[in-house]
Design a protein around this motif. Structure first.
Motif, PDB file in Angstrom:
ATOM      1  N   PHE A  11       1.848   6.334  -6.798  1.00  0.00           N
ATOM      2  CA  PHE A  11       1.475   7.249  -6.026  1.00  0.00           C
ATOM      3  C   PHE A  11       2.112   7.678  -4.761  1.00  0.00           C
ATOM      4  CE2 PHE A  11      -0.031   3.277  -3.904  1.00  0.00           C
ATOM      5  CZ  PHE A  11      -0.114   3.592  -2.627  1.00  0.00           C
ATOM      6  N   ASN A  12       2.008   8.843  -4.293  1.00  0.00           N
ATOM      7  CA  ASN A  12       2.471   9.610  -3.275  1.00  0.00           C
ATOM      8  C   ASN A  12       1.866   8.755  -1.841  1.00  0.00           C
ATOM      9  OD1 ASN A  12       3.732  11.163  -1.297  1.00  0.00           O
ATOM     10  ND2 ASN A  12       3.171  12.969  -2.521  1.00  0.00           N
ATOM     11  N   THR A  50       1.150   5.522   7.076  1.00  0.00           N
ATOM     12  CA  THR A  50       0.770   4.131   6.727  1.00  0.00           C
ATOM     13  C   THR A  50      -0.537   4.163   5.801  1.00  0.00           C
ATOM     14  OG1 THR A  50      -0.638   4.080   8.704  1.00  0.00           O
ATOM     15  CG2 THR A  50       1.731   3.466   9.104  1.00  0.00           C
ATOM     16  N   ALA A  51      -0.668   2.803   5.336  1.00  0.00           N
ATOM     17  CA  ALA A  51      -1.868   2.942   4.307  1.00  0.00           C
ATOM     18  C   ALA A  51      -3.044   3.357   4.924  1.00  0.00           C
ATOM     19  CB  ALA A  51      -1.978   1.531   3.739  1.00  0.00           C
ATOM     20  N   SER A  52      -3.331   2.607   6.216  1.00  0.00           N
ATOM     21  CA  SER A  52      -4.722   3.284   6.953  1.00  0.00           C
ATOM     22  C   SER A  52      -4.531   4.588   7.331  1.00  0.00           C
ATOM     23  CB  SER A  52      -4.783   2.133   8.153  1.00  0.00           C
ATOM     24  OG  SER A  52      -3.950   2.668   8.990  1.00  0.00           O
ATOM     25  N   HIS A  53      -3.713   5.183   7.700  1.00  0.00           N
ATOM     26  CA  HIS A  53      -3.641   6.628   8.000  1.00  0.00           C
ATOM     27  C   HIS A  53      -3.872   7.592   6.648  1.00  0.00           C
ATOM     28  CE1 HIS A  53      -1.335  10.170   9.955  1.00  0.00           C
ATOM     29  NE2 HIS A  53      -2.432  10.539   9.758  1.00  0.00           N
ATOM     30  N   SER A 101      -5.380   6.420   4.045  1.00  0.00           N
ATOM     31  CA  SER A 101      -6.885   6.084   3.459  1.00  0.00           C
ATOM     32  C   SER A 101      -7.670   7.069   4.484  1.00  0.00           C
ATOM     33  CB  SER A 101      -7.243   4.723   3.660  1.00  0.00           C
ATOM     34  OG  SER A 101      -8.471   4.454   3.791  1.00  0.00           O
ATOM     35  N   ALA A 102      -7.553   7.056   5.573  1.00  0.00           N
ATOM     36  CA  ALA A 102      -8.439   7.917   6.575  1.00  0.00           C
ATOM     37  C   ALA A 102      -8.303   9.326   6.242  1.00  0.00           C
ATOM     38  CB  ALA A 102      -8.028   7.932   7.966  1.00  0.00           C
ATOM     39  N   LEU A 103      -7.028  10.002   5.980  1.00  0.00           N
ATOM     40  CA  LEU A 103      -6.805  11.278   5.535  1.00  0.00           C
ATOM     41  C   LEU A 103      -7.367  11.567   4.317  1.00  0.00           C
ATOM     42  CD1 LEU A 103      -4.841  13.769   5.882  1.00  0.00           C
ATOM     43  CD2 LEU A 103      -3.434  12.643   4.278  1.00  0.00           C
ATOM     44  N   LEU A 104      -7.534  10.817   3.064  1.00  0.00           N
ATOM     45  CA  LEU A 104      -8.098  11.108   1.934  1.00  0.00           C
ATOM     46  C   LEU A 104      -9.324  11.194   2.054  1.00  0.00           C
ATOM     47  CD1 LEU A 104      -5.534   9.321  -0.350  1.00  0.00           C
ATOM     48  CD2 LEU A 104      -5.819  11.697   0.013  1.00  0.00           C
ATOM     49  N   SER A 105     -10.026  10.317   2.967  1.00  0.00           N
ATOM     50  CA  SER A 105     -11.621  10.125   3.118  1.00  0.00           C
ATOM     51  C   SER A 105     -11.916  11.218   3.740  1.00  0.00           C
ATOM     52  CB  SER A 105     -11.809   8.599   4.003  1.00  0.00           C
ATOM     53  OG  SER A 105     -13.146   8.493   4.277  1.00  0.00           O
ATOM     54  N   ASN A 106     -11.117  11.820   4.909  1.00  0.00           N
ATOM     55  CA  ASN A 106     -11.710  13.002   5.557  1.00  0.00           C
ATOM     56  C   ASN A 106     -11.673  14.205   4.639  1.00  0.00           C
ATOM     57  OD1 ASN A 106     -12.399  11.797   7.793  1.00  0.00           O
ATOM     58  ND2 ASN A 106     -10.294  11.779   8.760  1.00  0.00           N
TER      59      ASN A 106
END
Length: 177
Positions: free
Chosen positions: A7-8, A13-16, A18-23
């Motif tokens: 995956f791209n 970072t993983a947390s950033h 995750s937050a980006l995709l959630s938003n």
């Protein structure tokens, strides 16, 4: 080495990430389409389509799973109330990515990602299908003519019945004389 890491990472970072995709998923569910880069749109598709599949069955368990990804009550409510019924018959492919060109500032490849069932222009299974045109007269004019013809038909039959009744009366008078 990055063997098997497909995956791209989007340079975050993983947390950033995750937050980006959630938003972005919350925005997509709320607005039904968003403009972003092609890389983010492709990553978002992989992130949001399993959530849309979960939303097709409205159970407490599925709501909790989706909420753990989105972290937004309003988005979860919107997903289960308005989006899920529209995608209920679809077996997958809930999103569409349309490339829109290059961003002016850094020439990044831009795209529009949207929910397929909420675009009336591209949706071939639209609710209101265009009726085929069979005659030059409008449908309302044809209906008015048929209603008028049906209304006149009994009146014509009554008029036709009256002269025969009068003729029968006149024949009875003639026979009595």
């Amino acid at each position: 080495m990055r063997h098997g890491k497909k995956f791209n990472h989007l340079g975050r970072t993983a947390s950033h990430r995750s937050a980006l995709l959630s938003n972005m998923a919350c925005s997509l569910i709320e607005h039904k389409r968003i403009n972003t880069t092609v890389a983010k749109a492709k990553a978002l598709r992989v992130y949001v389509e399993p959530l849309l599949t979960k939303a097709k069955e409205d159970t407490t368990h599925n709501r909790r799973i989706v909420f753990s990804y989105l972290q937004n009550k309003e988005a979860v409510t919107e997903l289960f109330r308005s989006v899920a019924p529209k995608i209920a018959e679809r077996n997958g492919g809930y999103t569409r990515i349309i490339k829109t060109g290059f961003r002016l500032g850094d020439a990044a490849d831009m795209a529009l990602i949207e929910l397929v069932d909420f675009n009336e222009l591209y949706n071939p299974n639209a609710e209101e299908k265009k009726a085929t045109r069979r005659s030059r007269r409008s449908a309302t004019a044809v209906k008015k003519e048929t209603v008028a013809a049906e209304a006149e038909a009994p009146a014509v039959e009554e008029k036709a019945a009256e002269p025969t009744a009068q003729a029968a009366d006149s024949t009875e008078e003639k026979t009595e004389e």
